[in-house]
Scaffold this motif. Sequence first.
Motif, short mmCIF file in Angstrom:
data_model
loop_
_atom_site.label_atom_id
_atom_site.label_comp_id
_atom_site.label_asym_id
_atom_site.label_seq_id
_atom_site.Cartn_x
_atom_site.Cartn_y
_atom_site.Cartn_z
N THR A 191 0.81 -1.22 0.00
CA THR A 191 0.00 0.00 0.00
C THR A 191 0.84 1.27 0.00
N LYS A 223 -8.83 -5.19 -5.91
CA LYS A 223 -8.54 -4.40 -4.72
C LYS A 223 -9.82 -3.88 -4.08
N MET A 282 -12.04 -6.27 -1.66
CA MET A 282 -11.54 -6.78 -0.39
C MET A 282 -12.50 -6.44 0.75
N ILE A 323 -12.83 -6.17 4.92
CA ILE A 323 -12.05 -6.03 6.15
C ILE A 323 -12.99 -6.30 7.31
N ASN A 343 -8.04 -8.90 6.51
CA ASN A 343 -8.34 -8.75 5.09
C ASN A 343 -8.84 -10.07 4.53
N TYR A 358 -10.29 -11.82 0.94
CA TYR A 358 -10.52 -11.69 -0.50
C TYR A 358 -11.62 -12.67 -0.90
#
Length: 518
Positions: free
Chosen positions: A348, A408, A411, A413, A418, A420
């Motif tokens: 990031t 991205k 994703m 949270i 995290n 996917y």
Amino acid sequence: MSMVRFQQGPLTRRPHPADKPAVVIHPTGTTVSFGELDIRANQLAHFLRQSGVVPGDTIALLMENNEHVHAVMWAARRSGLYYTLVNIHLTAGEIGYIVADSGAKAIISSAALRHLCEQLPAYLSPSELPAIALLADDDLLGWRRYPDCVAGVRTEAVDGGVDGQLLQYSAGSTGRPKGIRRPLPPPGHATMTTPVFEALGVDAESVYLSPAPLYHTAPAMWTMCAQAAGATTVVMQRFDPVEVLECIERHGVTHAQFVPTMFVRMLRLPQPVRDQFDLSTLRRVVHASAPCPPDIKRQMIQWWGPIIDEYYGSSEGAGISFIRAEEWLRRPGSVGKPLVGQPHILDTHGRELPPGQVGEIHFDGGYPFEYLNDPAKTAASRSPQGWATVGDVGFVDEEGYLYLTDRKNHMIISGGVNIYPQETENALLSHPLVVDAAVFGIPDEDLGQTVMAVVELADASRADEGTARELLIWLGERLARHKCPRRLVFEERLPRTDAGKLNKQPLVAKYGASSQAV
């Protein structure tokens, strides 16, 4: 999309009979020969030039899969024009936005979309209305009929010059679509081929099947590449799993491109239906557009043999990777090694990560592009090193093979972890009752987000609490607890584009708005 290098002039690099089919529309059987395609493209190219459309200008194409699409694309290519392919499922207002944003000087459509054409003036100012409006096969006030426009027009190729280029618009699932613009190739420096086609061995003896709409990048460009190689292209009016198998048998298809959801729908056909078709002419097929669950790909390879290859790319052309079926069986889940560009995985903070660590995928050395009228988005797609990204997430292994994890912006949270969703979607799709699945995060007061799953079943009558429990147990046996949905619900049909991309935004809006849905 696999980017292509273009060649000006004749449709093919090799001599071919003028009466050989260039385009076959399935299931109607409507056929356009190479000779007819040449004449149609040349006449329209001359008409556009005579009407004041000059190299570097843009035209818009609004058509269903029909016999006219390729002639329009070749005419634009030969005239040095940008041409934008407009999704026919958009509203008139959305189409008007693309026409205005692209600065189209002409719009070409068909009788099947007359209802949209009639509405367009309401969404365009007088200065935004294209000067030329053609309908291929209909009369509409204010629009010119294509046959009348090209009557008596020269049939030889237009004079040489710069080659035209596709101006593709993104799907716009997270906002208004953006034009993806590449520079026109220098005169005499373009050839028409694609590195993926070269790997697949598409040639003048091939029969190439395109089951997807031609307003998407890959179907449009790859069918043109097939024609440039002298191959016959078979275009389906719409995808249907049984029709695909019938089409392969009837036309002796040797090569084709699919998206994973098409594989799933073919695999869910009853075995007696699958067994009745002769698919022995197939030499290689390729899939892309969305990640393919490994279990689904294994089942397809068991059915069709180790001929199912895969490529990863984007409409932007930031980079391309490719993997043959035989390699994939040794490295399941990989999208291969690069054909165009070199992948870099960044964290990031824009720092490059070592092999095996997940981050945002960037490429250097890919095809140059910019987002039309959006310099901020163009700048955001570049890393500090100048590498380009389209927002996909993944990793590279020690041998340089690329693996995709997810988008991205998909994703989740949850409790600081995290998640996917692609992994959970793949596990759901491996269940024999499931045709499609969407996994996403919805708001949660304690965890920030929790995991939500929406599933489409092969048999909608099975959509009940018992099946939901069965699927949740199935996931619990295969995934860590935090990756499993808290709740699972059913929809009759999930919102996928015709190119196979899942649009989760309507589902997030529907189920994220109320805690009752989870």
